[in-house]
Design a protein around this motif. Structure first.
Motif, PDB file in Angstrom:
ATOM      1  N   THR A   1      -4.636  -1.762   3.246  1.00 29.92           N
ATOM      2  CA  THR A   1      -4.564  -3.213   3.434  1.00 29.92           C
ATOM      3  C   THR A   1      -4.300  -3.595   4.885  1.00 29.92           C
ATOM      4  O   THR A   1      -4.031  -4.749   5.180  1.00 29.92           O
ATOM      5  CB  THR A   1      -3.461  -3.816   2.541  1.00 29.92           C
ATOM      6  OG1 THR A   1      -2.208  -3.182   2.840  1.00 29.92           O
ATOM      7  CG2 THR A   1      -3.787  -3.618   1.078  1.00 29.92           C
TER       8      THR A   1
ATOM      9  N   SER B   1      -8.932  -2.303   7.134  1.00 29.20           N
ATOM     10  CA  SER B   1      -9.408  -2.357   5.749  1.00 29.20           C
ATOM     11  C   SER B   1     -10.890  -2.736   5.654  1.00 29.20           C
ATOM     12  O   SER B   1     -11.609  -2.260   4.768  1.00 29.20           O
ATOM     13  CB  SER B   1      -8.562  -3.340   4.931  1.00 29.20           C
ATOM     14  OG  SER B   1      -8.631  -4.642   5.482  1.00 29.20           O
TER      15      SER B   1
ATOM     16  N   CYS C   1      -8.581   4.272  -5.143  1.00 30.29           N
ATOM     17  CA  CYS C   1      -7.530   4.345  -6.160  1.00 30.29           C
ATOM     18  C   CYS C   1      -7.840   5.429  -7.186  1.00 30.29           C
ATOM     19  O   CYS C   1      -6.933   6.153  -7.631  1.00 30.29           O
ATOM     20  CB  CYS C   1      -7.360   2.994  -6.858  1.00 30.29           C
ATOM     21  SG  CYS C   1      -6.675   1.699  -5.795  1.00 30.29           S
TER      22      CYS C   1
ATOM     23  N   MET D   1     -11.919  -1.046  -3.034  1.00 31.03           N
ATOM     24  CA  MET D   1     -10.668  -0.299  -3.118  1.00 31.03           C
ATOM     25  C   MET D   1     -10.633   0.626  -4.337  1.00 31.03           C
ATOM     26  O   MET D   1      -9.915   1.617  -4.356  1.00 31.03           O
ATOM     27  CB  MET D   1      -9.481  -1.254  -3.164  1.00 31.03           C
ATOM     28  CG  MET D   1      -8.121  -0.578  -3.124  1.00 31.03           C
ATOM     29  SD  MET D   1      -6.731  -1.710  -3.170  1.00 31.03           S
ATOM     30  CE  MET D   1      -6.889  -2.477  -1.559  1.00 31.03           C
TER      31      MET D   1
ATOM     32  N   PHE E   1      -1.130   2.260   0.317  1.00 27.86           N
ATOM     33  CA  PHE E   1      -1.557   0.868   0.233  1.00 27.86           C
ATOM     34  C   PHE E   1      -1.369   0.134   1.559  1.00 27.86           C
ATOM     35  O   PHE E   1      -2.115  -0.802   1.871  1.00 27.86           O
ATOM     36  CB  PHE E   1      -0.830   0.153  -0.902  1.00 27.86           C
ATOM     37  CG  PHE E   1      -1.324   0.544  -2.262  1.00 27.86           C
ATOM     38  CD1 PHE E   1      -2.583   0.164  -2.678  1.00 27.86           C
ATOM     39  CD2 PHE E   1      -0.550   1.316  -3.102  1.00 27.86           C
ATOM     40  CE1 PHE E   1      -3.066   0.541  -3.926  1.00 27.86           C
ATOM     41  CE2 PHE E   1      -1.022   1.690  -4.347  1.00 27.86           C
ATOM     42  CZ  PHE E   1      -2.279   1.305  -4.765  1.00 27.86           C
TER      43      PHE E   1
END
Length: 362
Positions: A348, A352, A5, A1, A344
Motif C-alpha cells: 500500500t 503500489s 495475497c 492485490m 501490507f
C-alpha cells in the motif's frame, strides 16, 4: 492485490511449522517448496515492478563484450557482475523471463541457505528475510546481500581475507555491499550496553551532519566513478523516491526500540557464542542506518538491507525459542502480525501502482 495475497498470506502462515514439533527435514522441504513457488511467481511477471523498465533495458543492452563498460545510457556504470549475469543468460539463448527465473532463484537460494545454516528455525528466518526485504520482486541488493552472507562464518572465525571475498563478489552485483567491510572491525566484547544506547540515540541526529561530509568526500575524487556516481545519486538530501515501504514512522521506531531492548535483556550483545553477539551488532547497525537517513538522504536507508541476515538470526532465535513454552502461540501470533504489517505496508506504499495489477508473460 489478490495474486499477492494468494501467495504471501499462506507463505507467512506456514511459519507455524517452526512453532510446532515438525521435523527439521520437513521444515527444509517446506522452505524449498516456497523457493520454487516464489521463483515462479517472480519469474513469470511482465512489465510490472519498480525495477522493470531500467533492468529490462540492461538485459537488452548487455553483452559479453561490454561487461565493464555498460552504462545504461545515463553515464552511470552498472556493476559488471550484474551485467555478466544478464549477458550469460542471453549467451545461452535465454530471454528476459529466463533471466528473471535465474535471478529470482539465486536470491531465494541464498536466503534459504542463510536460514538453514545459521538458525534452527528456517521458516521464521526465511519468511522474515523475504517479507522484510520488500522483495515482492527480486532486486540487485537482495542478491548482493545473499552472496555477502557467505562471509558470516569468517567474521566469527576472524579471517579477514576470507571475509572480504564474498563481500567483493557481492559488490560486483551492487557496489554498496562494500559497507560490510568495516563491520569486521567491530569488537562486540568492547561494546557495552551504555555505549549501545548512546550510539542508538546519536543515530537520530547524525543524518543532519552527513550531507556536508559526503559532499566533501566526493569533492576529493578518490572513490572512482562507480562509487562516486552511486553515492552522489543516493545521498541527495531530498530523496528521489520520496517515501517508500522502508521509510521510518513512529510504529517502526517503536518496534526497533522494543526489539533492541529485548535483545539486550537476553544479553545477545555479549553472547559468548559469537554468532548471536555479531548478529545483535548487525541488527543495531541496521537500525542505526535507518535512523540516520530517515530525514535526509532517504535513499541511503537501503544500506540497512545488508544487515538483514543478522536480524533474521535474532528473530529466529527469539521467536523460535518460545515454541516449547506457554507463550508458543502468542509468539506465533506476534510473528505473523509483524510479517503482515511489513507485507501490507509494502503493497500500500508509494510503489503500489507499480505492483498492481500483477502482470505476467501469459
Amino acid at each position: 492485490m489478490i495474486p499477492y495475497c494468494i501467495i504471501y498470506i499462506p507463505f507467512i502462515l506456514s511459519s507455524i511449522f517452526d512453532f510446532d514439533r515438525t521435523s527439521e527435514n520437513t521444515k527444509r522441504k517446506i522452505v524449498w517448496l516456497w523457493v520454487c513457488i516464489l521463483t515462479v511467481f517472480w519469474g513469470i511477471r511482465w512489465n510490472c515492478g519498480t525495477d522493470w523498465d531500467n533492468f529490462y533495458d540492461v538485459f537488452q543492452g548487455s553483452d559479453l563484450s561490454n561487461i565493464f563498460t555498460f552504462t545504461r545510457g545515463m553515464a552511470e556504470p552498472i556493476e559488471p557482475g550484474y551485467v555478466l549475469l544478464n549477458a550469460l543468460v542471453k549467451f545461452v539463448g535465454g530471454n528476459y523471463s529466463c533471466f528473471l527465473f535465474v535471478f529470482s532463484f539465486l536470491i531465494l537460494y541464498c536466503l534459504a541457505r542463510i536460514s538453514f545454516k545459521f538458525t534452527s528455525y528456517p521458516l521464521i528466518s526465511f519468511i522474515y528475510l523475504v517479507i522484510s526485504l520488500g522483495v515482492i520482486f527480486p532486486s540487485r541488493q537482495a542478491l548482493a546481500m545473499g552472496i555477502s552472507s557467505y562471509a558470516i562464518p569468517f567474521l566469527i572465525k576472524r579471517r579477514f581475507i576470507k571475509y572480504c571475498f564474498p563481500i567483493l563478489i557481492g559488490a560486483t552485483i551492487h557496489i554498496s555491499t562494500l559497507l560490510l567491510l568495516p563491520f569486521y572491525f567491530i569488537n562486540p566484547s568492547k561494546v557495552g550496553k551504555w555505549l549501545i544506547g548512546g550510539l542508538y540515540i546519536l543515530s537520530f541526529s547524525l543524518g543532519n551532519w552527513l550531507p556536508s561530509i559526503i559532499g566533501s568526500v566526493l569533492n576529493l575524487n578518490l572513490l572512482g566513478p562507480l562509487i562516486s556516481i552511486r553515492l552522489n545519486s543516493y545521498s541527495q538530501t531530498v530523496s528521489s523516491i520520496d517515501e517508500d515501504f522502508s521509510s521510518r514512522g513512529t510504529m517502526s521506531i517503536m518496534l526497533s526500540l522494543m526489539f533492541i531492548l529485548y535483545f539486550m535483556v537476553k544479553k545477545y550483545y555479549n553472547d559468548r557464542g559469537k554468532l548471536l553477539s555479531y548478529s545483535f551488532h548487525g541488527f543495531l547497525a541496521m537500525e542505526m542506518i535507518r535512523n540516520i537517513f530517515m530525514q535526509t538522504m532517504r535513499d541511503l536507508m537501503r544500506l540497512e538491507l545488508f544487515f538483514r541476515p543478522y536480524a533474521a538470526i535474532l528473530y529466529a532465535v527469539s521467536f523460535g525459542e518460545l515454541k516449547y513454552g506457554k507463550y508458543k502461540y502468542v509468539s506465533y501470533l506476534v510473528f505473523i502480525l509483524l510479517m503482515f504489517y511489513y507485507f501490507f505496508k509494502m503493497l500500500t506504499g508509494v510503489f503500489s501502482t507499480e505492483y498492481l495489477p500483477y502482470k505476467t508473460i501469459f
